[in-house]
Scaffold this active site. Structure first.
Site, mmCIF file in Angstrom:
data_model
loop_
_atom_site.group_PDB
_atom_site.id
_atom_site.type_symbol
_atom_site.label_atom_id
_atom_site.label_comp_id
_atom_site.label_asym_id
_atom_site.label_seq_id
_atom_site.Cartn_x
_atom_site.Cartn_y
_atom_site.Cartn_z
ATOM 1 N N GLU A 45 -6.612 -7.770 -0.084
ATOM 2 C CA GLU A 45 -7.217 -7.683 1.129
ATOM 3 C C GLU A 45 -8.806 -7.251 0.903
ATOM 4 O OE1 GLU A 45 -5.066 -5.299 3.782
ATOM 5 O OE2 GLU A 45 -3.188 -6.230 3.413
ATOM 6 N N GLU A 85 1.034 -1.334 -0.089
ATOM 7 C CA GLU A 85 -0.030 0.050 0.138
ATOM 8 C C GLU A 85 0.747 1.114 -0.028
ATOM 9 O OE1 GLU A 85 -2.695 -0.361 3.327
ATOM 10 O OE2 GLU A 85 -3.941 -1.930 2.193
#
Length: 840
Positions: A262, A191
């Site tokens: 995710e 991320e």
């Protein structure tokens, strides 16, 4: 080659790979071999796969728990397990590695392979994961001129060395898929888009360097970067979030599959948080929509969250991690989340060939309703997804000459374009409720206590003009550091009026502290997850002569995200005394002493040997701050998981037989007025049959008499269904690409299944009519069938599993008040208790 030519060439490659795939779809999903991919899916050993993955972190459970957790993940329909790799547990000291116990990564991966499941290895090395420094070792912060996660030579040197070390370990054990092992993908970074702008051009350079470095180190499996909009072409950009079908712009190239790394099954919690939940219906809806829109992988974060043992949880994170996952903290199946997703995975597998080989067609009925089909002409392959995104309104749609009812915010899946096999909103599987039972043999605890002495400035070895920064001193070896100073006051310094007291005002960079003046406890203060910094202000009693001020400051985990993590600080920033006769007295520059850690840690009072080094006294009732407690207990009866209930305690740490169970914090209440966590997991493998040493370090104050040892079960199981629900999934089977009913015409019914070694011991609730509530709290409505309970008792009592038809001819017609006739569709609610034959 110009852009148009390159795009045409990419489409040609996709077409060729799809032709190749058409003859290589294997129902056996575990086929280790070379790993490639196309726009549709990842291909392993020549076999294209739909990836149903769950995140399970080896560090958050014990090796003794791993086999059951992995088995239940596979039984839940997963074919892949994703795990982060935690640099700071494996190399806590530079050059010294640890792969033992909970940190035996190779053993964990080999257990996954033994279950014929794949692995996504998320190397990072920055992983976030609500873990100290996002998994980066603290010693890295001490490297001269280092800057984390940017184009910085010291950082890149150590990052490359770490990735090479881990990859070489996997290679040596032949764990990559092309070697016959289970690892099909690896992840670099995590991320990074969240912080990239902070580093400007160096951030962009770092992204390219990370991709080039990782793919050069091991080019034989695909590498991924999650939530990376500008991911280089040699890696695959993936999605993280709750609703990737609607938020993901697609991968970074027409030749890459859409992967969801995710899918958050709830939300991790921090101390001070209320409960966090995410409905099974919402997860199933988001997954179905992702797959119907060309997605070919979902990874549930977390599938089993587990426990943040020791001191590894990041800033303010609770010891319990993602307890609302399909497998709860204790490794028990959480229903209906586990089985509803299991049924979804089975249904999506029924659509696999149509998805991979068919042509996709989209029909937008309106802005909310959509029909997507995957169909191969002149074959039996056809799958349809009927989607209704409206949050409140049900819909009816016409599809191929037949009317289909669509619940609000749901997807109906028709593996043959005819029959609804699964609807994301309508749960036909069972529910359950968790119960904590006080142990019959482990309680009746006899406590002893030892209170630490409060140091003065003369006892604190590290001296400085001003208070030193806490984290740089403790270096992640402890949460604690003592600060001390003294000041000599005469009568003229103190307030002249008896009704005025001086106030000590401490400005802290976080996370918490206790204050003592002349040996007397003044109070406890803390920040929060949102704002670590805080100001502590309390009145104090000062005397003429020398006054000792002692402050025990502490962290509650280290940061795990954001830019410039190597520059985060904590501890005391300034100290003042207000209300003095001469005004405010700033004592920040008053000469301070410091000591890292507390006495009980250095003596290791939580171990057998260490506990003998001090004199303990009998203890009961409310206690004092900075107090150690110890007792002995027997292992609880049975083999159910064990939890310690810390009700009425304050804040501190728990050890069992020398193992740190983690931090507890009971006196930090959520807005609902309750602690964020009260029960703390003690793994069975930490226990001996008898004479287990339990040690608690209470930082603030609490009543030790409230501590209790419990066992944990999910023996309360339930079913809640309406008459218009679709038949249970096991009413259908796929034979030679043709969907067929199992037995007679499929009908809905309540299905209840106990654990393999248990039986239905008690029918606790039955109502066919309009009951309400949830599993564990059902209530009778205003109408019900008088025969329903007898039917359930006959079908279920004494059995491991049972099925009750949702049929008025069997259950009887409900009767009741006027509303009973108005509610055309009736509901069946059943609640039973499972147990072993000898259980009461």
């Amino acid at each position: 080659m110009d852009l148009r030519s390159r795009f045409g060439f990419a489409l040609l490659l996709i077409t060729i790979s799809l032709i190749f795939v058409s003859s290589n779809i294997d129902d056996n999903e575990y086929t280790p071999g070379p790993v490639t991919y196309n726009a549709k899916s990842v291909i392993v050993g020549g076999n294209p796969i739909l990836i149903f993955s769950g995140s399970i972190h080896y560090t958050r459970s014990t090796p003794e728990m791993w086999p059951d957790i992995i088995r239940m993940a596979k039984e839940g329909g997963l074919n892949t397990i994703a795990t982060y790799v935690f640099w700071n547990v494996h190399e806590p000291v530079q050059g010294q590695f640890n792969f033992t116990g909970n940190y035996d990564l190779v053993k964990f991966i080999k257990l996954i392979a033994a279950n014929k499941m794949y692995v996504v290895l998320r190397l990072g090395p920055f992983i976030q994961a609500e873990w100290n420094l996002g998994g980066l070792p603290f010693w890295l912060r001490e490297i001269p001129n280092i800057a984390f996660r940017t184009y910085n030579e010291p950082y890149m040197h150590h990052m490359k060395r770490y990735i090479e070390f881990m990859v070489n370990m996997m290679k040596a054990e032949k764990l990559f898929a092309n070697q016959g092992g289970p690892i099909i993908m690896a992840q670099v970074e995590n991320e990074y888009n969240h912080v990239q702008e902070s580093y400007k051009e160096k951030g962009t350079q770092y992204v390219k360097w990370a991709a080039d470095t990782s793919t050069a180190i091991y080019p034989n499996v695909p590498w991924i970067m999650c939530k990376q909009k500008d991911a280089p072409s040699n890696v695959i950009s993936t999605c993280n979030g709750r609703h990737c079908a609607d938020t993901f712009g697609g991968p970074n190239g027409p030749d890459k599959p859409s992967l969801w790394t995710e899918n958050w099954t709830a939300q991790y919690r921090v101390f001070g948080d209320p409960p966090s939940q995410r409905a099974a219906e919402d997860i199933a809806f988001s997954v179905a929509r992702f797959f119907m829109n060309n997605g070919s992988m979902t990874n549930y974060y977390m599938y089993h969250g587990g426990t943040n043992f020791g001191r590894f949880s990041s800033s303010f994170a609770t010891t319990r991690y993602y307890d609302e996952a399909p497998l709860d903290e204790f490794g028990l199946i959480r229903e209906p989340k586990w089985s509803h997703l299991r049924d979804l995975h089975k249904t999506l597998r029924m659509t696999k060939k149509a998805f991979l080989l068919g042509t996709r067609k989209v029909q937008d009925i309106n802005q909310y309703v959509q029909i997507i089909t995957y169909e191969k002409p002149e074959s039996k392959l056809c799958a349809a997804f009927l989607s209704n995104r409206h949050k409140k309104v049900h819909r009816t749609v016409d599809f191929r000459g037949k009317q289909y009812f669509l619940s609000r915010r749901s997807v109906s899946i028709l593996p043959d374009c005819k029959n609804i096999v699964f609807n994301t909103e309508l749960i036909t599987s069972q529910h359950n409720a968790r119960t904590f039972i006080p142990s019959k043999i482990a309680n009746g605890l006899k406590w002893e206590s030892y209170r630490e002495s409060i140091p003065t400035v003369n006892n604190l070895p590290v001296q400085s003009k001003t208070p030193l920064e806490l984290t740089g001193m403790t270096k992640d070896t402890t949460d604690y550091m003592w600060y001390g100073t003294s000041l000599n006051l005469d009568k003229d310094d103190l307030p002249m009026r008896p009704d005025i007291m001086p106030v000590i005002r401490i400005q802290s960079l976080g996370d918490a502290l206790l204050t003592f003046v002349n040996g007397q406890y003044i109070g406890f203060g803390h920040g929060s997850f949102i704002e670590k910094s805080f100001t502590f202000s309390k009145p104090v009693s000062l005397k003429v002569g020398v006054n000792q001020i002692s402050i025990l400051a502490m962290t509650v985990g280290l940061p795990n995200n954001g830019a410039y993590m190597e520059k985060r600080f904590s501890g005391i920033r300034a100290v003042m005394l207000q209300g003095m006769n001469s005004g405010t007295l700033d004592i920040t520059l008053n000469q301070w002493g410091h000591k890292v850690g507390v006495e009980g840690e250095s003596l290791r009072l939580f171990t057998e040997e260490g506990s003998k080094k001090v004199k303990w006294s009998p203890a009961s009732g409310p206690g004092t701050p900075i107090t150690w407690y110890k007792t002995r207990f027997q292992a609880p009866e049975g083999n159910n998981p064990v939890a310690i209930k810390m009700e009425r305690m304050g804040k501190g740490v728990i050890w069992v037989n020398g193992y740190s169970v983690g931090r507890y914090w009971e006196n930090y209440r959520s807005p609902l007025g309750a602690p964020s966590q009260t029960e703390y997991h003690i793994p069975r493998s930490y226990l001996k049959p008898k004479n287990n040493l339990l040690v608690v370090y209470e930082e603030s104050s609490g009543s030790i008499d409230g501590v209790m040892i419990n066992t944990v079960n999910r023996d309360i199981i339930c079913s809640l269904m309406l008459e218009d629900y679709p038949p249970n999934l096991d009413s259908w089977k796929l034979e030679k690409d043709v969907l067929k009913p199992v037995g007679d015409k499929p009908k809905p019914g309540a299905q209840l299944v106990c654990d393999p070694d248990k039986f239905i011991k008690e029918i606790q609730f039955v109502s066919f009519g309009n009951p309400w509530g949830s599993c564990g709290t059902y209530m009778q409505g205003t109408c019900q069938s008088p025969n329903a309970k007898k039917v359930v008792e006959k079908a279920c009592l004494g059995k491991n599993r049972c099925r009750v038809p949702l049929d008025r001819a069997v259950l009887g017609d409900p009767t009741g008040d006027a509303s009973c006739a108005q509610e055309k569709v009736k509901k069946l609610a059943i609640q039973v208790r499972c147990g072993k034959k000898n259980d009461i």
